[in-house]
Scaffold this motif. Structure first.
Motif, PDB file in Angstrom:
ATOM      1  N   ILE A 101      53.141  30.697  20.182  1.00 29.60           N
ATOM      2  CA  ILE A 101      53.064  29.776  19.044  1.00 29.60           C
ATOM      3  C   ILE A 101      54.439  29.166  18.837  1.00 29.60           C
ATOM      4  CG2 ILE A 101      52.603  29.536  16.569  1.00 29.60           C
ATOM      5  CD1 ILE A 101      50.830  32.065  16.798  1.00 29.60           C
ATOM      6  N   PHE A 102      54.532  27.845  18.948  1.00 27.03           N
ATOM      7  CA  PHE A 102      55.743  27.156  18.529  1.00 27.03           C
ATOM      8  C   PHE A 102      55.692  27.092  17.007  1.00 27.03           C
ATOM      9  CE2 PHE A 102      55.551  25.482  22.854  1.00 27.03           C
ATOM     10  CZ  PHE A 102      56.892  25.499  23.232  1.00 27.03           C
ATOM     11  N   HIS A 137      56.201  20.606  29.111  1.00 29.15           N
ATOM     12  CA  HIS A 137      55.025  20.970  28.316  1.00 29.15           C
ATOM     13  C   HIS A 137      54.373  19.682  27.828  1.00 29.15           C
ATOM     14  CE1 HIS A 137      52.568  22.586  25.065  1.00 29.15           C
ATOM     15  NE2 HIS A 137      52.800  23.808  25.519  1.00 29.15           N
ATOM     16  N   HIS A 138      53.060  19.576  27.966  1.00 26.77           N
ATOM     17  CA  HIS A 138      52.356  18.330  27.646  1.00 26.77           C
ATOM     18  C   HIS A 138      52.515  17.893  26.186  1.00 26.77           C
ATOM     19  CE1 HIS A 138      49.415  21.347  26.454  1.00 26.77           C
ATOM     20  NE2 HIS A 138      48.802  20.416  25.748  1.00 26.77           N
ATOM     21  N   GLN A 139      52.880  18.799  25.279  1.00 29.33           N
ATOM     22  CA  GLN A 139      53.073  18.439  23.877  1.00 29.33           C
ATOM     23  C   GLN A 139      54.532  18.580  23.435  1.00 29.33           C
ATOM     24  OE1 GLN A 139      50.415  16.576  23.238  1.00 29.33           O
ATOM     25  NE2 GLN A 139      50.344  17.434  21.185  1.00 29.33           N
ATOM     26  N   VAL A 195      53.240  25.195  14.717  1.00 25.14           N
ATOM     27  CA  VAL A 195      53.250  23.799  15.149  1.00 25.14           C
ATOM     28  C   VAL A 195      52.294  23.598  16.320  1.00 25.14           C
ATOM     29  CG1 VAL A 195      54.719  22.007  16.172  1.00 25.14           C
ATOM     30  CG2 VAL A 195      55.587  23.401  14.295  1.00 25.14           C
ATOM     31  N   TYR A 196      52.223  24.577  17.215  1.00 24.86           N
ATOM     32  CA  TYR A 196      51.359  24.502  18.394  1.00 24.86           C
ATOM     33  C   TYR A 196      51.015  25.919  18.833  1.00 24.86           C
ATOM     34  CZ  TYR A 196      49.634  23.483  23.072  1.00 24.86           C
ATOM     35  OH  TYR A 196      48.842  23.390  24.190  1.00 24.86           O
ATOM     36  N   ILE A 197      49.758  26.132  19.224  1.00 23.96           N
ATOM     37  CA  ILE A 197      49.300  27.430  19.731  1.00 23.96           C
ATOM     38  C   ILE A 197      48.779  27.230  21.139  1.00 23.96           C
ATOM     39  CG2 ILE A 197      47.670  29.338  19.421  1.00 23.96           C
ATOM     40  CD1 ILE A 197      47.591  28.529  16.409  1.00 23.96           C
ATOM     41  N   GLY A 198      49.207  28.094  22.066  1.00 26.54           N
ATOM     42  CA  GLY A 198      48.760  27.980  23.441  1.00 26.54           C
ATOM     43  C   GLY A 198      48.705  29.329  24.131  1.00 26.54           C
TER      44      GLY A 198
END
Length: 122
Positions: free
Chosen positions: A46-47, A78-80, A59-62
């Protein structure tokens, strides 16, 4: 100390942050600054950034089969990444998930159904 990041000269243990999934499960993540050099372990990440109330905002979960490939060697690809930076992410929460893609995706989906992030497209 965790074996996730490669930090050969520190004995400091990272803080643990609990993130909740829609299922009610609380997942323990280690908190590291962006730029930490990670080892080649699979898991969910997780960012995040500090929240005004003293907690953390996701902010972003991957998920990834390799923290090293995704969050160290390939971080700028990273694509995001541009959106993640634009949203102010300063840290990464990582949770080592041994096993295959199915388990990582199940945890990622559980988290994303509960935590709304600005950089996840789905």
């Amino acid at each position: 100390m965790s074996n996730l990041p490669f930090r050969p000269y520190t004995s400091v243990s990272p803080p643990t942050i609990l993130w909740h999934g829609q299922s009610g499960v609380r997942y323990p993540f280690e908190l590291w600054p962006i730029g930490t050099v990670f080892r080649d372990h699979p898991g969910v990440y997780i960012f995040c950034k500090p929240a005004a109330n003293g907690n953390w905002d996701a902010v972003y979960i991957g998920e990834t089969k390799s923290f090293q490939s995704r969050l160290t060697d390939g971080l700028a690809q990273h694509h995001q990444w541009v959106s993640i930076v634009h949203c102010g992410a300063s840290h990464l929460c990582v949770m080592h998930v041994p096993g295959g893609l199915t388990l990582r995706e199940r945890i990622e989906t559980d988290l994303r159904r509960h935590i709304k992030t600005p950089c996840n497209l789905q």
